[in-house]
Design a protein around this motif. Structure first.
Motif, PDB file in Angstrom:
ATOM      1  N   VAL A 185      52.583  60.798  73.515  1.00  0.00           N
ATOM      2  CA  VAL A 185      51.768  61.533  72.383  1.00  0.00           C
ATOM      3  C   VAL A 185      52.539  61.073  71.147  1.00  0.00           C
ATOM      4  O   VAL A 185      51.740  60.720  70.063  1.00  0.00           O
ATOM      5  CB  VAL A 185      51.976  62.983  72.539  1.00  0.00           C
ATOM      6  CG1 VAL A 185      51.386  63.802  71.318  1.00  0.00           C
ATOM      7  CG2 VAL A 185      51.185  63.336  73.850  1.00  0.00           C
ATOM      8  N   ALA A 186      53.932  61.309  70.947  1.00  0.00           N
ATOM      9  CA  ALA A 186      54.585  60.726  69.733  1.00  0.00           C
ATOM     10  C   ALA A 186      54.205  59.304  69.460  1.00  0.00           C
ATOM     11  O   ALA A 186      53.870  58.841  68.117  1.00  0.00           O
ATOM     12  CB  ALA A 186      55.957  60.835  69.868  1.00  0.00           C
ATOM     13  N   GLY A 187      54.117  58.290  70.404  1.00  0.00           N
ATOM     14  CA  GLY A 187      53.849  56.895  70.370  1.00  0.00           C
ATOM     15  C   GLY A 187      52.560  56.753  69.999  1.00  0.00           C
ATOM     16  O   GLY A 187      52.084  55.863  68.834  1.00  0.00           O
ATOM     17  N   MET A 188      51.538  57.598  70.342  1.00  0.00           N
ATOM     18  CA  MET A 188      49.977  57.289  70.027  1.00  0.00           C
ATOM     19  C   MET A 188      49.838  57.755  68.731  1.00  0.00           C
ATOM     20  O   MET A 188      49.138  57.144  67.572  1.00  0.00           O
ATOM     21  CB  MET A 188      49.317  57.914  71.030  1.00  0.00           C
ATOM     22  CG  MET A 188      49.112  57.493  72.543  1.00  0.00           C
ATOM     23  SD  MET A 188      48.358  56.011  72.368  1.00  0.00           S
ATOM     24  CE  MET A 188      46.855  56.337  71.872  1.00  0.00           C
ATOM     25  N   GLU A 189      50.658  58.854  68.106  1.00  0.00           N
ATOM     26  CA  GLU A 189      50.241  59.520  66.873  1.00  0.00           C
ATOM     27  C   GLU A 189      50.883  58.461  65.616  1.00  0.00           C
ATOM     28  O   GLU A 189      50.400  58.319  64.588  1.00  0.00           O
ATOM     29  CB  GLU A 189      50.814  60.842  66.604  1.00  0.00           C
ATOM     30  CG  GLU A 189      50.189  61.774  67.394  1.00  0.00           C
ATOM     31  CD  GLU A 189      50.680  63.232  67.335  1.00  0.00           C
ATOM     32  OE1 GLU A 189      51.726  63.361  66.759  1.00  0.00           O
ATOM     33  OE2 GLU A 189      49.970  64.344  67.844  1.00  0.00           O
ATOM     34  N   LEU A 190      52.113  57.951  65.988  1.00  0.00           N
ATOM     35  CA  LEU A 190      52.849  57.140  65.285  1.00  0.00           C
ATOM     36  C   LEU A 190      52.554  55.537  65.399  1.00  0.00           C
ATOM     37  O   LEU A 190      53.213  54.610  64.641  1.00  0.00           O
ATOM     38  CB  LEU A 190      54.207  56.934  65.405  1.00  0.00           C
ATOM     39  CG  LEU A 190      54.905  58.496  65.021  1.00  0.00           C
ATOM     40  CD1 LEU A 190      56.289  58.567  65.282  1.00  0.00           C
ATOM     41  CD2 LEU A 190      54.567  59.040  63.589  1.00  0.00           C
ATOM     42  N   ASP A 191      51.516  55.033  66.262  1.00  0.00           N
ATOM     43  CA  ASP A 191      51.329  53.780  66.813  1.00  0.00           C
ATOM     44  C   ASP A 191      52.453  52.848  66.981  1.00  0.00           C
ATOM     45  O   ASP A 191      52.657  51.799  66.399  1.00  0.00           O
ATOM     46  CB  ASP A 191      50.536  53.040  65.214  1.00  0.00           C
ATOM     47  CG  ASP A 191      49.236  53.817  65.033  1.00  0.00           C
ATOM     48  OD1 ASP A 191      48.441  53.995  66.070  1.00  0.00           O
ATOM     49  OD2 ASP A 191      48.844  53.944  63.880  1.00  0.00           O
ATOM     50  N   GLY A 192      53.329  53.288  67.523  1.00  0.00           N
ATOM     51  CA  GLY A 192      54.514  52.606  67.982  1.00  0.00           C
ATOM     52  C   GLY A 192      54.728  52.444  69.513  1.00  0.00           C
ATOM     53  O   GLY A 192      55.786  51.796  69.686  1.00  0.00           O
ATOM     54  N   LEU A 193      53.851  52.402  70.229  1.00  0.00           N
ATOM     55  CA  LEU A 193      53.884  52.180  71.673  1.00  0.00           C
ATOM     56  C   LEU A 193      54.063  50.682  71.929  1.00  0.00           C
ATOM     57  O   LEU A 193      53.278  49.942  71.222  1.00  0.00           O
ATOM     58  CB  LEU A 193      53.043  52.856  72.468  1.00  0.00           C
ATOM     59  CG  LEU A 193      52.857  54.236  72.890  1.00  0.00           C
ATOM     60  CD1 LEU A 193      51.633  54.542  73.773  1.00  0.00           C
ATOM     61  CD2 LEU A 193      54.140  54.736  73.426  1.00  0.00           C
ATOM     62  N   SER A 194      55.006  50.270  72.432  1.00  0.00           N
ATOM     63  CA  SER A 194      55.396  48.788  72.588  1.00  0.00           C
ATOM     64  C   SER A 194      54.872  48.352  74.127  1.00  0.00           C
ATOM     65  O   SER A 194      54.575  47.245  74.469  1.00  0.00           O
ATOM     66  CB  SER A 194      56.749  48.442  72.413  1.00  0.00           C
ATOM     67  OG  SER A 194      57.486  49.000  73.351  1.00  0.00           O
ATOM     68  N   THR A 254      48.930  71.080  69.105  1.00  0.00           N
ATOM     69  CA  THR A 254      49.764  69.931  69.959  1.00  0.00           C
ATOM     70  C   THR A 254      49.083  68.507  70.002  1.00  0.00           C
ATOM     71  O   THR A 254      49.893  67.531  69.626  1.00  0.00           O
ATOM     72  CB  THR A 254      49.886  70.651  71.396  1.00  0.00           C
ATOM     73  OG1 THR A 254      50.093  72.032  71.292  1.00  0.00           O
ATOM     74  CG2 THR A 254      50.757  69.697  72.225  1.00  0.00           C
ATOM     75  N   ILE A 255      47.982  68.338  70.286  1.00  0.00           N
ATOM     76  CA  ILE A 255      47.521  67.064  70.682  1.00  0.00           C
ATOM     77  C   ILE A 255      46.562  66.850  69.479  1.00  0.00           C
ATOM     78  O   ILE A 255      45.624  67.279  69.255  1.00  0.00           O
ATOM     79  CB  ILE A 255      46.842  66.896  71.856  1.00  0.00           C
ATOM     80  CG1 ILE A 255      47.585  67.290  72.959  1.00  0.00           C
ATOM     81  CG2 ILE A 255      46.144  65.387  72.225  1.00  0.00           C
ATOM     82  CD1 ILE A 255      49.136  66.523  73.206  1.00  0.00           C
ATOM     83  N   SER A 256      46.875  65.721  68.603  1.00  0.00           N
ATOM     84  CA  SER A 256      45.841  65.434  67.553  1.00  0.00           C
ATOM     85  C   SER A 256      44.514  64.921  67.830  1.00  0.00           C
ATOM     86  O   SER A 256      44.493  64.448  69.093  1.00  0.00           O
ATOM     87  CB  SER A 256      46.723  64.402  66.712  1.00  0.00           C
ATOM     88  OG  SER A 256      46.801  63.287  67.420  1.00  0.00           O
ATOM     89  N   PRO A 257      43.728  64.957  67.003  1.00  0.00           N
ATOM     90  CA  PRO A 257      42.422  64.405  67.568  1.00  0.00           C
ATOM     91  C   PRO A 257      42.551  62.962  67.738  1.00  0.00           C
ATOM     92  O   PRO A 257      41.756  62.314  68.669  1.00  0.00           O
ATOM     93  CB  PRO A 257      41.385  64.765  66.254  1.00  0.00           C
ATOM     94  CG  PRO A 257      42.197  65.709  65.581  1.00  0.00           C
ATOM     95  CD  PRO A 257      43.590  65.784  66.106  1.00  0.00           C
ATOM     96  N   LYS A 258      43.459  62.172  67.141  1.00  0.00           N
ATOM     97  CA  LYS A 258      43.625  60.866  67.273  1.00  0.00           C
ATOM     98  C   LYS A 258      44.099  60.545  68.924  1.00  0.00           C
ATOM     99  O   LYS A 258      43.527  59.595  69.317  1.00  0.00           O
ATOM    100  CB  LYS A 258      44.834  60.217  66.266  1.00  0.00           C
ATOM    101  CG  LYS A 258      44.940  58.798  66.577  1.00  0.00           C
ATOM    102  CD  LYS A 258      46.094  58.338  65.712  1.00  0.00           C
ATOM    103  CE  LYS A 258      46.409  56.914  65.726  1.00  0.00           C
ATOM    104  NZ  LYS A 258      47.395  56.451  64.609  1.00  0.00           N
ATOM    105  N   VAL A 259      45.025  61.393  69.356  1.00  0.00           N
ATOM    106  CA  VAL A 259      45.523  61.259  70.646  1.00  0.00           C
ATOM    107  C   VAL A 259      44.376  61.485  71.741  1.00  0.00           C
ATOM    108  O   VAL A 259      44.354  60.864  72.663  1.00  0.00           O
ATOM    109  CB  VAL A 259      46.630  62.087  70.665  1.00  0.00           C
ATOM    110  CG1 VAL A 259      47.331  62.008  72.308  1.00  0.00           C
ATOM    111  CG2 VAL A 259      47.802  61.457  70.141  1.00  0.00           C
TER     112      VAL A 259
END
Length: 871
Positions: free
Chosen positions: A55-64, A94-99
């Motif tokens: 969830v954090a990686g999706m919100e921050l566009d940081g998943l590698s 908790t879960i943003s609309p983006k995620v």
């Protein structure tokens, strides 16, 4: 770092999460674990931490890592992981609309790919063909979760590989379908010169492609279009256009590997090895009888897969439009000529212009080279548009006894709405009866630069059509088109609900202009007086009434029916606004009642008070609905009344119950307009907007003299209801009128009038089926063929399908159960555990009419449904 935090940080070094992602994941962890513990949701800590990182990686566009790589580390499948993330969503924020949107798209893509793979494995082809399909789908389809187009592309790939096999290796019917034009393996000389020669376009084996389409109930024309426009372009892009042999797996796999890592989603090649990350949840497959039965053939149940269901719906739509044209019929042209101002040219130009816009937007959404498919779908919509228009005009002619519909047929909003409704039926048939995954009430678009969702309200955006205008045509459209399937009627009804709850309340909606005019006419003029709420929702308004509102067409000549009233005269109330509010009030009360039943059953006295506040808000403070959702006002009104009545009900509890209701979306409570351009949670909306606007009114309900209560709306049956209705005196026998001639009278005659479809497990013996046949065939029809003597038969009376306990035309109850009902009751005593659906073509002879006519005996078809339920 705390020991626990440090252990979690280092437990998933394989996920290559950066420090900002870990910190954000820890904040989610601290908040969520407490909430999940309170909600008695207990999951392995490592899996929960992995979900927080995702969830954090999706919100921050940081998943590698890709999604598959992530699942491998966490040790969960796609379905298990998505379920885990949603279980964590116990708080409002908790879960943003983006995620949530990203998860929904992953799930949709997985479901579609799984359905396609399950169809693919039946072909017994190998890895190369599946990999080529995945590469083609990912490269040339913008909408990878469009099941129908993806399946059509899969058929093209199967044709490409099948024709390259020797006929001796193929099974029937493909063995005989491979034509003489099948390409032979290249010779040594041709292989030597293959790189030097100019590539030629791939040759389509028409006979083989037609066989593949026939086996799958798929439109040959559409698949040919996909082959020529999309598949050939794909082959050219990967350098396979001139290939005569089988493509090398290594090349295809390498290209797909690059695409898969670029998209960072799941590796669909793993379906081939039954990888645990792609294991589906076990679901029961519905069974349906094979069609085209002849004679006494037994109905063999076949799996009702997603692909088969989609193909059946599309086939039925095409059958229903067989006699329709994408040009006006002679009857329509006659109506055009009877108009004071001939609308023919304007209608033609409008259809042409909207068709061009539709095809362009369709291609943008679906993918490259899909203009041809868009044109074919638009032509289907045009056929339905002209068919329904003619039906509407015939109905209006009968109602008004006039043939001059100049005002209606020159109304651009009517035509655009009618065409949009026809196209929505077509699009919903192809993509399923669903709505935008981002929610009904999105006030702004998603982060995507190109809209890739064809679900409602996509068509409104394409035509720049106000939702309030579209709503006016829905009910008349359903009534004018008798061949609409029940699920399509329900879909259009849901479209109407979506419009009333949010879409009609957009910033620039014409609804606000009508409300403003209604208020300017004086305090006595309301959109719909509360006094009418407890009256039945009966109306005779047609599309003509609503589009030419406020003046009713039935009261003035057609040529002047939409002219404004003379100065000094009182304008008539808008039919469209009045009917809209009637339906809105009833829908709002039903929503409130449903939510209330989950939360406040111990305080029944609060329901009418909450409803009064909600009704007051919709009537007098309708600006609160601008760019907002009806459910936001319902939840706020419930919380406000509980607050002033000292009833302990937290907003979090309301939101939790709301999420369990059908057709709800988390954006409704997570993303609420606060002020222009600013959005926040529903709690912030309540404190800063709702409470500030209605504080005085809310506090009145705690005073000794509260405001008078609003009448409780009288809730009618759905005007679109078409479900089988229960036979009086039985709990498991249902009857509905046969509404169309889809059942061929040649196949289903009175002599072969029973078709029985059983589920996966038959569960009954041949003797019991024989007993059913004997019961039906031996039924004592007192009016059947009794011309030889005896007293004259009594006139037949029609069954009433709208009221339980009444089966006579005059509404009275019968003195005793009929023989048929007795037989049906006896049949219902068969052992439970299976469901039996019997279609009875009952030939009822109207003998009384033969005293006045020499015509042949009339017949009436009806369907009788027997549901044997296991308890």
């Amino acid at each position: 770092l705390p020991k626990k935090k440090k252990n979690l940080y280092y437990s998933y070094e394989e996920l290559q999460a950066t420090n900002p992602i870990c910190d954000h994941a820890w904040r989610i962890w601290e908040r969520e674990i407490r909430s999940m513990d309170k909600a008695n949701v207990h999951l392995p800590l490592i899996q929960q931490w992995g979900a927080c990182l995702f969830v954090a990686g999706m919100e921050l566009d940081g998943l590698s890592l890709t999604f598959t790589q992530f699942l491998k580390v966490v040790g969960l499948s796609v379905k298990q992981f998505i379920s885990l993330v949603r279980k964590m969503d116990v708080n409002v924020d908790t879960i943003s609309p983006k995620v949530n949107i990203a998860l929904k798209r992953l799930e949709n893509k997985y479901d579609v790919t799984l359905a396609l793979y399950q169809r693919f494995v039946k072909t017994e082809l190998w890895e190369s063909s599946w990999t080529m399909f995945l590469l083609a789908k990912g490269t040339f389809l913008q909408m990878e979760d469009d099941l129908v187009i993806a399946f059509q592309l899969l058929l093209c790939v199967l044709e490409f590989f099948t024709k390259r096999f020797a006929p001796s290796l193929l099974l029937s019917p493909y063995k005989s379908a491979v034509s003489s034009s099948t390409l032979s393996p290249p010779t040594r000389t041709s292989r030597r010169n293959q790189g030097k020669a100019k590539t030629r376009p791939p040759e389509m084996d028409v006979q083989l492609l037609e066989t593949l389409c026939k086996e799958s109930d798929c439109s040959v024309d559409e698949v040919k279009n996909v082959y020529q426009m999309t598949f050939c372009a794909f082959l050219d892009s990967v350098g396979l256009s001139g290939l005569q042999g089988l493509p090398p797996l290594e090349t295809l796999s390498k290209q797909y590997e690059e695409l898969y890592h670029k998209n960072k989603d799941f590796d669909a090649r793993l379906f081939l090895v039954d990888d645990e990350t792609l294991s589906p949840s076990k679901t029961k497959v519905e069974m349906t009888p094979r069609k085209n039965l002849s004679g006494d053939d037994v109905a063999i149940p076949v799996p009702q897969t997603p692909i088969r269901a989609a193909m059946n719906s599309i086939h039925q739509l095409r059958v229903d439009l067989t006699s329709a044209s994408d040009q006006p019929s002679s009857n329509l042209l006659a109506y055009y000529k009877n108009c004071t101002v001939d609308p023919s040219e304007e209608i033609r130009k409008r259809v042409e212009e909207l068709g061009q816009v539709f095809v362009e937007r369709f291609a943008q959404a679906v993918g490259q080279h899909c203009e041809g498919l868009g044109r074919k779908r638009f032509n289907l919509g045009a056929q339905l548009y002209y068919k329904v228009m003619e039906s509407m005009l015939k109905s209006e002619e009968k109602r008004l006894s006039v043939q001059n519909f100049s005002k209606l047929l020159n109304n651009a909003a009517f035509h655009t709405s009618l065409l949009a409704c026809a196209l929505e039926v077509v699009m919903a048939t192809y993509v399923g009866n669903s709505f935008k995954s981002g929610g009904f009430g999105r006030s702004s678009g998603s982060s995507d630069s190109v809209e890739t969702d064809l679900c409602f309200p996509w068509i409104l955006d394409v035509f720049q059509l106000p939702a309030f205008d579209f709503y006016k045509v829905i009910e008349s459209f359903i009534k004018a088109e008798p061949t609409l399937k029940h699920d399509m009627m329900k879909h259009l009804e849901q479209c109407e609900h979506v419009i009333m709850e949010s879409l009609a309340w957009k910033m620039d909606s014409p609804l606000f202009d009508l409300l403003k005019q209604s208020r300017e006419e004086g305090p006595g003029e309301q959109a719909e007086p509360p006094a009418t709420l407890n009256q039945p929702l009966h109306h005779n308004h047609t599309a003509a009434d609503l589009y030419l509102s406020p003046v009713r067409p039935s009261r003035q000549p057609p040529a002047t029916e939409s002219e404004p009233p003379a100065p000094g005269t009182k304008a008539l109330r808008s039919n469209s606004l009045s009917l809209f509010y009637k339906k809105l009030y009833r829908m709002a009360y039903l929503r409130l009642k449903t939510l209330f039943s989950h939360l406040l059953t111990s305080h029944p006295e609060l329901e009418p008070i909450i409803w009064t506040l909600l009704q007051h808000t919709l009537q007098n403070e309708y600006e609160l609905m601008r760019d907002r959702h009806l459910d936001q006002l319902i939840m706020s009104a419930m919380y406000a009344i509980c607050k002033v009545k000292n009833v302990d009900l937290r907003f979090k509890t309301i939101v939790t119950a709301y999420k369990e209701m059908p057709n709800t979306n988390q954006e409704t409570f997570k993303r609420v307009l606060i002020r222009e351009g600013q959005y926040d949670s529903i709690i912030v909306f309540y404190n800063l907007v709702f409470m500030q606007k209605l504080k005085t009114n809310i506090l009145q309900y705690s005073s000794p003299r509260p405001p008078p209560l609003s009448p409780i709306p009288r809730i009618p049956c759905s005007p679109y209801k078409n479900s089988p209705l229960r036979v009086p005196g039985s709990n498991n026998v249902y009857v509905s009128p046969l509404k169309s001639s889809r059942v061929s009278p040649v196949v289903m005659t009175p002599r072969s009038r029973i078709l029985i479809s059983i589920g996966e497990s038959f569960g009954v013996s041949d003797e019991k089926f024989q007993k059913i046949n004997e019961m039906v065939s031996s039924t004592d029809w007192s009016l059947k063929r009794s011309l030889d003597g005896g007293s004259a038969p009594k006139p037949l009376k029609r069954l009433r399908f709208d009221m339980d306990g009444q089966d006579e035309a005059d509404g009275s109850k019968s003195s005793g159960e009929s023989t048929l009902i007795q037989k049906l009751a006896e049949m219902s005593k068969f052992p439970a555990g299976f469901m039996c659906v019997c279609y009875l073509n009952c030939e009822l002879d109207f003998l009384e009419s033969q005293r006045y006519s020499n015509h042949h005996t009339s017949s009436c078809l009806c369907r009788v449904f027997f549901f044997f339920r296991s308890f």
